[in-house]
Design an enzyme around this catalytic site. Structure first.
Site, short mmCIF file in Angstrom:
data_model
loop_
_atom_site.label_atom_id
_atom_site.label_comp_id
_atom_site.label_asym_id
_atom_site.label_seq_id
_atom_site.Cartn_x
_atom_site.Cartn_y
_atom_site.Cartn_z
N ARG A 162 0.86 -1.19 0.00
CA ARG A 162 0.00 0.00 0.00
C ARG A 162 0.89 1.24 0.00
O ARG A 162 2.00 1.21 0.53
CB ARG A 162 -0.92 0.01 1.22
CG ARG A 162 -1.81 -1.22 1.36
CD ARG A 162 -2.61 -1.16 2.65
NE ARG A 162 -3.48 -2.32 2.82
CZ ARG A 162 -3.14 -3.42 3.48
NH1 ARG A 162 -1.91 -3.50 4.02
NH2 ARG A 162 -3.97 -4.43 3.59
N LYS A 188 -1.85 -2.10 8.00
CA LYS A 188 -3.00 -1.66 8.78
C LYS A 188 -3.02 -2.36 10.14
O LYS A 188 -2.63 -3.52 10.26
CB LYS A 188 -4.29 -1.97 8.02
CG LYS A 188 -4.48 -1.15 6.75
CD LYS A 188 -5.80 -1.49 6.11
CE LYS A 188 -6.04 -0.64 4.86
NZ LYS A 188 -7.34 -0.96 4.23
N HIS A 258 -2.59 2.08 -6.10
CA HIS A 258 -3.29 0.84 -5.80
C HIS A 258 -3.44 -0.05 -7.03
O HIS A 258 -3.54 -1.27 -6.91
CB HIS A 258 -4.67 1.14 -5.20
CG HIS A 258 -5.00 0.27 -4.03
ND1 HIS A 258 -4.30 0.32 -2.84
CD2 HIS A 258 -5.94 -0.69 -3.87
CE1 HIS A 258 -4.81 -0.56 -2.00
NE2 HIS A 258 -5.80 -1.19 -2.61
N ARG A 261 -0.56 -2.27 -7.10
CA ARG A 261 -0.77 -3.35 -6.12
C ARG A 261 -1.63 -4.45 -6.74
O ARG A 261 -1.31 -5.64 -6.62
CB ARG A 261 -1.43 -2.77 -4.87
CG ARG A 261 -1.81 -3.75 -3.77
CD ARG A 261 -2.30 -2.97 -2.57
NE ARG A 261 -2.98 -3.77 -1.58
CZ ARG A 261 -2.38 -4.43 -0.59
NH1 ARG A 261 -1.07 -4.40 -0.50
NH2 ARG A 261 -3.07 -5.12 0.29
#
Length: 331
Positions: A162, A188, A258, A261
């Site tokens: 991320r 996270k 993203h 990703r």
């Protein structure tokens, strides 16, 4: 009789006490909540014609919150997911208001009753191999900015991290030994994971560290902006969009960090890597999140169709004999 808390007091105690001390929230969570509430405060100040420091909790009632959420989608062009994320931060703050300012309990309850908005689950977009190569090769390698941009793009594309994880990497998080190069990522919920580094990324990172005069074990940010401070999320997104706009093969595509990703995840899946490994690589809490990549891979579905030997001929349609059933078939 208790004295009602002011909005500045509630904001300060929310960030210092509830988030930092009680919940031990990560730096990324605090920054996300800060940005959401700051945008709300600026919106309310514009609507009321008062300075932000003169606002009260009453100025952030249900109607103003709903108007703010509509503003995010209409004028700022935020997605429904972003709108719901902003609402989550606002609701967290009003949970704090309800617990610490009884005079504002009614306002807090009405705000907390605002529902999240349902969103459409879109197809996961990713780049083809030639498109990714064109993007990575686009930055000008004769300038320091171009070399930094290429290293950032490589890091995003080869690790699948991320953007917040990439920007949080320090030099000491890198292990660039020839045998097992890897990097420590902080994701996270304060979750850490280690992912391997590709050879071209290792070369780019070594060159970047040499150019900036950074020793391997220093606690200095890997990617910095023009003023030498840690690159922000906005800065990273701007770099990806700027490089995309300068790449003819991608001029009409919307590419974000993203998307890179997603591209790595699809590449791993198409190479035969199992979903559990991809889940661990990307730092997903649940494998169901990773499973969407399998659902998005049309080529794998097409190969499955061929392997199953399903013929293209349509079976004969049922023809009812009864007159009433035949009538219903024609409606």
């Amino acid at each position: 009789m208790s004295v009602p808390s002011s909005l500045p007091q509630l904001l300060e105690s929310f960030f210092r006490d509830r988030l930092a001390r009680q919940r031990n929230a990560s730096r990324s969570t605090i920054a996300s909540y800060r940005d959401a509430l700051r945008t709300l405060i600026l919106f309310a100040a514009e609507q009321t014609g008062r300075r932000p420091c003169a606002l009260s909790v009453e100025d952030l009632d249900r109607d103003r919150i709903l108007a703010f959420l509509d503003e995010l989608e209409a004028r700022r062009r935020n997605s429904i997911q972003t709108r719901n994320a902003r609402l989550a931060a606002i609701r967290s703050f009003f949970h704090h208001v309800a617990a610490n300012d009884p005079a504002s309990l009614g306002i807090a309850q009405r705000v907390l009753a605002i529902p999240v908005k349902k969103s459409r689950i879109e197809v996961t977009h990713h780049l083809a191999r030639d498109e990714l190569d064109a993007l990575i090769d686009a930055p000008d390698q004769t300038t320091p900015r171009g070399r930094r941009d290429r290293a950032l793009l490589l890091f995003l594309a080869r690790t699948g991290a991320r953007v917040s994880e990439v920007l949080g990497v320090d030099a000491r998080d890198l292990h660039l030994a020839r045998a097992r190069p890897q990097v420590l990522l902080r994701g996270k919920g304060r979750k850490e994971r280690v992912v391997p580094l590709a050879e071209d990324l290792v070369s780019a990172l070594k060159a970047l560290l040499r150019e900036r005069g950074i020793e391997p074990q220093e606690a200095r940010p890997l990617f910095v902006g023009t003023h030498g401070v840690r690159l922000t999320r906005f800065g990273a997104v701007h770099i990806v969009r700027r490089v995309t706009a300068s790449t003819p093969a991608l001029a009409r595509k919307s590419v974000s960090p993203h998307v890179l990703r997603h591209t790595l995840a699809m590449t791993l899946l198409q190479s035969g890597v199992d979903l559990l490994t991809i889940q661990a690589w990307l730092g997903h809490a649940q494998v169901a999140t990773t499973h969407r990549y399998a659902a998005a891979d049309v080529e794998m579905m097409r190969r499955g169709l061929d392997q199953a030997g399903i013929a293209g001929k349509q079976p004969a349609r049922f023809q009812p004999q009864d007159r009433v059933l035949r009538l219903l078939e024609t409606i």
